[in-house]
Write an enzyme that holds these catalytic residues in place. Structure first.
Site, PDB file in Angstrom:
ATOM      1  N   LYS A   1      41.345 -73.650  10.259  1.00 15.33           N
ATOM      2  CA  LYS A   1      41.457 -73.970   8.832  1.00 15.33           C
ATOM      3  C   LYS A   1      41.306 -75.470   8.573  1.00 15.33           C
ATOM      4  O   LYS A   1      40.545 -75.880   7.701  1.00 15.33           O
ATOM      5  CB  LYS A   1      42.831 -73.514   8.285  1.00 15.33           C
ATOM      6  CG  LYS A   1      43.125 -72.049   8.462  1.00 15.33           C
ATOM      7  CD  LYS A   1      44.502 -71.678   7.924  1.00 15.33           C
ATOM      8  CE  LYS A   1      45.667 -72.355   8.619  1.00 15.33           C
ATOM      9  NZ  LYS A   1      45.834 -71.961  10.045  1.00 15.33           N
TER      10      LYS A   1
ATOM     11  N   ARG B   1      52.395 -70.027   2.572  1.00 15.17           N
ATOM     12  CA  ARG B   1      52.650 -69.315   3.828  1.00 15.17           C
ATOM     13  C   ARG B   1      53.649 -68.181   3.625  1.00 15.17           C
ATOM     14  O   ARG B   1      53.965 -67.479   4.587  1.00 15.17           O
ATOM     15  CB  ARG B   1      53.223 -70.286   4.852  1.00 15.17           C
ATOM     16  CG  ARG B   1      52.204 -70.817   5.878  1.00 15.17           C
ATOM     17  CD  ARG B   1      52.949 -71.778   6.778  1.00 15.17           C
ATOM     18  NE  ARG B   1      52.374 -72.008   8.060  1.00 15.17           N
ATOM     19  CZ  ARG B   1      51.489 -72.967   8.331  1.00 15.17           C
ATOM     20  NH1 ARG B   1      51.008 -73.719   7.380  1.00 15.17           N
ATOM     21  NH2 ARG B   1      51.079 -73.150   9.564  1.00 15.17           N
TER      22      ARG B   1
ATOM     23  N   ARG C   1      44.256 -78.199  21.686  1.00 16.48           N
ATOM     24  CA  ARG C   1      44.140 -79.064  20.500  1.00 16.48           C
ATOM     25  C   ARG C   1      44.723 -80.455  20.773  1.00 16.48           C
ATOM     26  O   ARG C   1      45.784 -80.583  21.363  1.00 16.48           O
ATOM     27  CB  ARG C   1      44.876 -78.424  19.317  1.00 16.48           C
ATOM     28  CG  ARG C   1      44.939 -79.329  18.090  1.00 16.48           C
ATOM     29  CD  ARG C   1      45.136 -78.575  16.804  1.00 16.48           C
ATOM     30  NE  ARG C   1      46.399 -77.858  16.735  1.00 16.48           N
ATOM     31  CZ  ARG C   1      46.744 -77.089  15.692  1.00 16.48           C
ATOM     32  NH1 ARG C   1      45.913 -76.922  14.672  1.00 16.48           N
ATOM     33  NH2 ARG C   1      47.902 -76.453  15.692  1.00 16.48           N
TER      34      ARG C   1
ATOM     35  N   ARG D   1      50.354 -81.802  19.913  1.00 16.47           N
ATOM     36  CA  ARG D   1      51.479 -81.509  19.020  1.00 16.47           C
ATOM     37  C   ARG D   1      52.569 -80.761  19.785  1.00 16.47           C
ATOM     38  O   ARG D   1      52.258 -79.854  20.549  1.00 16.47           O
ATOM     39  CB  ARG D   1      50.998 -80.648  17.839  1.00 16.47           C
ATOM     40  CG  ARG D   1      50.316 -81.461  16.763  1.00 16.47           C
ATOM     41  CD  ARG D   1      49.618 -80.620  15.720  1.00 16.47           C
ATOM     42  NE  ARG D   1      50.354 -79.464  15.254  1.00 16.47           N
ATOM     43  CZ  ARG D   1      49.930 -78.633  14.292  1.00 16.47           C
ATOM     44  NH1 ARG D   1      48.766 -78.863  13.700  1.00 16.47           N
ATOM     45  NH2 ARG D   1      50.645 -77.597  13.939  1.00 16.47           N
TER      46      ARG D   1
ATOM     47  N   ARG E   1      55.042 -69.101  16.750  1.00 15.82           N
ATOM     48  CA  ARG E   1      54.260 -69.352  15.526  1.00 15.82           C
ATOM     49  C   ARG E   1      53.384 -68.167  15.172  1.00 15.82           C
ATOM     50  O   ARG E   1      53.199 -67.850  13.998  1.00 15.82           O
ATOM     51  CB  ARG E   1      53.431 -70.622  15.684  1.00 15.82           C
ATOM     52  CG  ARG E   1      54.304 -71.867  15.582  1.00 15.82           C
ATOM     53  CD  ARG E   1      53.641 -73.056  16.193  1.00 15.82           C
ATOM     54  NE  ARG E   1      52.491 -73.471  15.440  1.00 15.82           N
ATOM     55  CZ  ARG E   1      51.411 -74.025  15.980  1.00 15.82           C
ATOM     56  NH1 ARG E   1      51.334 -74.213  17.268  1.00 15.82           N
ATOM     57  NH2 ARG E   1      50.411 -74.382  15.212  1.00 15.82           N
TER      58      ARG E   1
HETATM   59  P1  ADP Z   1      48.672 -74.928  12.009  1.00 22.89           P
HETATM   60  O1  ADP Z   1      47.532 -75.887  11.789  1.00 22.89           O
HETATM   61  O2  ADP Z   1      48.950 -74.724  13.444  1.00 22.89           O
HETATM   62  O3  ADP Z   1      48.524 -73.646  11.258  1.00 22.89           O
HETATM   63  P2  ADP Z   1      50.171 -76.594  10.200  1.00 22.89           P
HETATM   64  O4  ADP Z   1      49.756 -77.958  10.538  1.00 22.89           O
HETATM   65  O5  ADP Z   1      49.571 -75.943   9.007  1.00 22.89           O
HETATM   66  O6  ADP Z   1      49.960 -75.655  11.483  1.00 22.89           O
HETATM   67  O7  ADP Z   1      51.734 -76.511  10.042  1.00 22.89           O
HETATM   68  C1  ADP Z   1      52.598 -77.040  11.026  1.00 22.89           C
HETATM   69  C2  ADP Z   1      54.045 -76.670  10.696  1.00 22.89           C
HETATM   70  O8  ADP Z   1      54.416 -77.268   9.441  1.00 22.89           O
HETATM   71  C3  ADP Z   1      54.341 -75.184  10.526  1.00 22.89           C
HETATM   72  O9  ADP Z   1      54.553 -74.522  11.772  1.00 22.89           O
HETATM   73  C4  ADP Z   1      55.597 -75.246   9.662  1.00 22.89           C
HETATM   74  O10 ADP Z   1      56.726 -75.628  10.426  1.00 22.89           O
HETATM   75  C5  ADP Z   1      55.278 -76.406   8.723  1.00 22.89           C
HETATM   76  N1  ADP Z   1      54.562 -75.940   7.519  1.00 22.89           N
HETATM   77  C6  ADP Z   1      53.272 -76.227   7.167  1.00 22.89           C
HETATM   78  N2  ADP Z   1      52.945 -75.633   6.013  1.00 22.89           N
HETATM   79  C7  ADP Z   1      54.034 -74.915   5.624  1.00 22.89           C
HETATM   80  C8  ADP Z   1      54.320 -74.072   4.523  1.00 22.89           C
HETATM   81  N3  ADP Z   1      53.393 -73.795   3.582  1.00 22.89           N
HETATM   82  N4  ADP Z   1      55.550 -73.523   4.465  1.00 22.89           N
HETATM   83  C9  ADP Z   1      56.485 -73.770   5.378  1.00 22.89           C
HETATM   84  N5  ADP Z   1      56.293 -74.545   6.445  1.00 22.89           N
HETATM   85  C10 ADP Z   1      55.071 -75.127   6.584  1.00 22.89           C
HETATM   86  P1  ADP Z   2      44.299 -74.626  12.076  1.00 23.51           P
HETATM   87  O1  ADP Z   2      44.256 -75.729  11.058  1.00 23.51           O
HETATM   88  O2  ADP Z   2      43.873 -73.300  11.542  1.00 23.51           O
HETATM   89  O3  ADP Z   2      45.613 -74.556  12.782  1.00 23.51           O
HETATM   90  P2  ADP Z   2      42.507 -76.363  13.616  1.00 23.51           P
HETATM   91  O4  ADP Z   2      41.416 -76.665  12.662  1.00 23.51           O
HETATM   92  O5  ADP Z   2      43.492 -77.418  13.915  1.00 23.51           O
HETATM   93  O6  ADP Z   2      43.228 -74.977  13.218  1.00 23.51           O
HETATM   94  O7  ADP Z   2      41.803 -75.903  14.981  1.00 23.51           O
HETATM   95  C1  ADP Z   2      42.567 -75.576  16.148  1.00 23.51           C
HETATM   96  C2  ADP Z   2      41.853 -76.138  17.380  1.00 23.51           C
HETATM   97  O8  ADP Z   2      40.621 -75.457  17.588  1.00 23.51           O
HETATM   98  C3  ADP Z   2      41.498 -77.618  17.283  1.00 23.51           C
HETATM   99  O9  ADP Z   2      41.624 -78.176  18.563  1.00 23.51           O
HETATM  100  C4  ADP Z   2      40.039 -77.619  16.829  1.00 23.51           C
HETATM  101  O10 ADP Z   2      39.361 -78.771  17.335  1.00 23.51           O
HETATM  102  C5  ADP Z   2      39.505 -76.354  17.450  1.00 23.51           C
HETATM  103  N1  ADP Z   2      38.537 -75.644  16.591  1.00 23.51           N
HETATM  104  C6  ADP Z   2      38.608 -75.466  15.268  1.00 23.51           C
HETATM  105  N2  ADP Z   2      37.562 -74.735  14.818  1.00 23.51           N
HETATM  106  C7  ADP Z   2      36.828 -74.429  15.901  1.00 23.51           C
HETATM  107  C8  ADP Z   2      35.633 -73.672  16.092  1.00 23.51           C
HETATM  108  N3  ADP Z   2      35.006 -73.075  15.082  1.00 23.51           N
HETATM  109  N4  ADP Z   2      35.172 -73.569  17.349  1.00 23.51           N
HETATM  110  C9  ADP Z   2      35.814 -74.140  18.374  1.00 23.51           C
HETATM  111  N5  ADP Z   2      36.957 -74.849  18.248  1.00 23.51           N
HETATM  112  C10 ADP Z   2      37.459 -74.999  17.031  1.00 23.51           C
END
Ligand code: ADP
Ligand code: ADP
Ligand code: ZN
Length: 214
Positions: free
Chosen positions: A13, A88, A122, A155, A166
């Site tokens: 995302k 979320r 990541r 992270r 998660r």
């Molecule tokens: P990921 O990219 O792995 O989906 P995020 O960066 O979006 O993770 O979120 C990291 C953490 O921040 C989540 O695991 C949660 O603890 C918190 N967080 C992010 N967005 C929300 C939300 N909309 N509601 C509650 N907690 C959130």
């Molecule tokens: P989210 O925001 O949904 O948690 P991220 O965008 O942070 O996910 O992506 C998670 C990991 O996967 C990162 O290390 C990113 O560089 C990698 N990644 C994201 N999109 C792709 C893709 N289409 N193909 C391969 N690796 C990806």
């Protein structure tokens, strides 16, 4: 366009949102990034949420909704935005519906096995927040951000113990949003497993179609 990007952690995302944000010239608003910035700056919010993020649990809805409401008031969001990682929970979705209109919810579909590979590889820039992957999107120089030269880190919530939790939190609390938005006819499914350039092109095509039908 007012957009939501939803899907499990590691679905891509953030990566795709930052590319589409540049393409469409609308801000990329990631609640995770906002929380990590607060933690880095040791603000009262940051101190409050640090251990919650590390555990992979969700920050309380009222705190999260308050932050998003404030962020959406900024000028740059008047002509559209991409919300990444928000809402979320159903409670957050209901609160959002009281704040603004949503045009589409892009739902990133990725199998668990690939998610685990993506999250465990990541890396994030400590300075500018740019995202990398050790195998799929490696930086030019190991451990160093291509954009700003900052140091890359893993992270705490990408540790394998936290990843499982998660995924469970996603399944129980967040995935019901797919049905919620499908009933409102807002869901746009996209296969998130191809390389990032292909996924970006696919999402842009789907959004062009959405705009034409509005
Ligand atoms: P990921 O990219 O792995 O989906 P995020 O960066 O979006 O993770 O979120 C990291 C953490 O921040 C989540 O695991 C949660 O603890 C918190 N967080 C992010 N967005 C929300 C939300 N909309 N509601 C509650 N907690 C959130
Ligand atoms: P989210 O925001 O949904 O948690 P991220 O965008 O942070 O996910 O992506 C998670 C990991 O996967 C990162 O290390 C990113 O560089 C990698 N990644 C994201 N999109 C792709 C893709 N289409 N193909 C391969 N690796 C990806
Ligand atoms: Zn950087």
């Amino acid at each position: 366009m007012n957009l939501i990007f939803t899907g499990p952690p590691g679905a891509g995302k953030g990566t795709i949102a930052s590319r589409i944000s540049e393409e469409l010239k609308i801000p990329h608003i990631s609640t995770g990034d906002l929380f990590r910035k607060a933690i880095k700056e040791k603000t009262p919010l940051g101190l409050r949420v640090e251990s919650i993020l590390a555990s992979g649990e969700l920050v309380p809805d009222d705190v999260t909704c308050g932050i998003v409401e404030e962020r959406l008031k900024l000028k740059d969001a008047v002509d559209g935005f991409i919300l990444d990682g928000f809402p979320r929970t159903i409670v957050q979705a209901e609160a959002l519906s009281g704040i603004t209109r949503i045009d589409g919810v892009v739902n990133f579909l990725v199998e668990d096995q690939l998610i685990i590979r993506r999250l465990s590889g990541r890396r994030i820039c400590r300075n500018c927040g740019a995202g990398y992957h050790v195998d799929f999107m490696p930086p030019k120089k190991e451990g160093i951000c291509d954009v700003c030269g900052g140091e890359l880190y893993t992270r705490p919530d990408d540790a394998i113990e936290a990843i499982q939790n998660r995924l469970e939190v996603y399944r129980v609390q967040t995935s019901p949003l797919i049905d919620y938005y499908r009933r409102k006819d807002l869901i746009i499914d996209v296969d998130g497993s191809p390389d990032a350039a292909s996924v970006t092109t696919d999402v842009l095509k789907l959004l062009t179609r959405l705009q034409a039908h509005r």
